[in-house]
Scaffold this active site. Sequence first.
Site, PDB file in Angstrom:
ATOM      1  N   ASP A 136       0.839  -1.240   0.051  1.00  7.00           N
ATOM      2  CA  ASP A 136      -0.263   0.019  -0.231  1.00  7.00           C
ATOM      3  C   ASP A 136       0.780   1.396  -0.206  1.00  7.00           C
ATOM      4  O   ASP A 136       1.431   1.382   0.876  1.00  7.00           O
ATOM      5  CB  ASP A 136      -0.485  -0.078   1.003  1.00  7.00           C
ATOM      6  CG  ASP A 136      -1.270  -1.023   1.343  1.00  7.00           C
ATOM      7  OD1 ASP A 136      -1.801  -1.896   0.215  1.00  7.00           O
ATOM      8  OD2 ASP A 136      -2.633  -1.404   2.470  1.00  7.00           O
ATOM      9  N   GLU A 297     -10.372  -1.678   3.710  1.00  7.74           N
ATOM     10  CA  GLU A 297      -9.378  -1.086   4.436  1.00  7.74           C
ATOM     11  C   GLU A 297      -8.990   0.305   4.000  1.00  7.74           C
ATOM     12  O   GLU A 297      -9.894   0.410   2.788  1.00  7.74           O
ATOM     13  CB  GLU A 297      -7.849  -2.110   3.445  1.00  7.74           C
ATOM     14  CG  GLU A 297      -7.674  -3.680   4.059  1.00  7.74           C
ATOM     15  CD  GLU A 297      -7.041  -4.363   3.994  1.00  7.74           C
ATOM     16  OE1 GLU A 297      -5.936  -5.323   4.838  1.00  7.74           O
ATOM     17  OE2 GLU A 297      -6.615  -4.599   2.965  1.00  7.74           O
TER      18      GLU A 297
END
Length: 545
Positions: A136, A297
């Site tokens: 990420d 998320e």
Amino acid sequence: MFVAMACCTLSMAQKPEVMSENHTMLRLEQGKKYILLPVEEKEEIAALSILDSRNEVVKRLNVRLAVDKVDYCVPLEIGQGRLLDIVFHGDRRKTGAVKDFACWRELKYADTFDTTNRERFRPLYHHTPEYGWMNDPNGMFYKDGVWHLYYQYNPYGSQWENMTWGHSTTRDLINWEAQPLAIEMDGLGSIFSGSCVTEGNRVVAFYTSAGQSQTQSTAVSTDGGRTFTKYAGNPVLTSNDPDFRDPKVFWNEEARVWNMILAVGQEMRIFSSRDLKQWQFESAFGKEYGNHGGVWECPDLFKIDGKWVLLCNINPGGPFGGSATQYFIGSFDGKKFTCESMPKVTKWLDYGKDHYATVSFYNAPENRRVVLAWMSNWQYANQVPTLQFRSANSIARDLGLFRDGEETYVSVRPSKEMTAARGQKLKKPTEACEIVIDLKGSADITLLNAKGEEVVMHYDQQQQTFTMDRTKSGDVGFSEAFPCETIAPTHGQLKQLRLFIDRCSIEAFDADGKMAMTNLVFPSEPYNIIKVKGGKATIYEINTH
């Protein structure tokens, strides 16, 4: 096989002291900067602890130390370390005596670490880590002409582990410069995803400390985001929820407060603060809205053209399996987000397989909303055919809004920096280029090479769909989830298609921003032929440096 070599003379490490069938100790040679750790990716992790002269632990990490063969090496900085304590996990009876493991034959000391690219699939104009694993994007912000990108990073192997914030910077969103590690794991746990805000000369980072529980922590930089000092009062926010992570913090000018949005299981929770330390819970959003096929998320919440957009990354549950980015549009008063669509409506930001963890830069210039995504999918991210590094980020994209019928959607366009990077026109595709296709109606587009590997795209004007088929694109055998066809709605007629090719990826965009699709490909040689039926292609080189 990639084995990192130092630019200076390497010196072999001494043999370890074997304590038991799964425990060894190695006395570290002083005066060297690194010890190069041999990695074998199929092995289970070994737990390493570096002890100083007082036998206090100064660092812990997990490495897949080589047992049978060495895939590559990674550098571990020795610092004040005097002793390396190693505990192997897994069934050692199947691999022979610990004293005979392959790692001891390749364990070396060095003062430098060579990060020269050894991967034919490493992109030329997308951001990648110099080595190791990346997922990420984190903490992105713009300040004083520099775009800062932090990212989930494992410096000790090219698979997920040892989560730390890596750091890279750029002035043009094309050419990236690697920076030292920004935030490393501590007693509260690994450093999971988060965000940064700027406040005067300070950069304040918020991140998830992932230990026995997931809690939220903060750190402050006074040197423009190069180094951070962790707040002595960490953690600043706790919960008994197991999935409690990825804080996105921003200044809400309308409400005159700081807001934080957090992913918690399958909902987003919103908090407010006056001082960035004390946080008050305001509301939750998500029940019955959108897709709930996996854990929510990496949230983001921002305003575009009078409407608020909530990004919600989900894994699994994507439109073609695995991870993807959905979003909601509505209103936000600093306390509560209200979605304007019906609960069951699901909107995807990108209709490819390889677009996840999308978040935006804080404080982007010209009131732009610029985002990056992680260009992979959790279904096979650890298995893609690279070793020195794994994963790249998407190109930068600017978001806007458009209407189709009764619904408002987020538009996605390549950032203007991509257009500025256009070079001369080319006669045929290369391994890194942009292809602009002016469409006359329905169209068939094929990228292929002399090996017969191909990516087939089709635009159906009547059905208002765009598809990309990568089932014969090259190496597709590393995961049964990789070969696939993806399909996207076009929300009207496509007049111009923009394709960005960069060694291992194809990103397709409607020039008006109404469709985006990102897919990885691993051809044995570059696609250097394009066939277009129903349109005309113009090919541009991409200028870097």
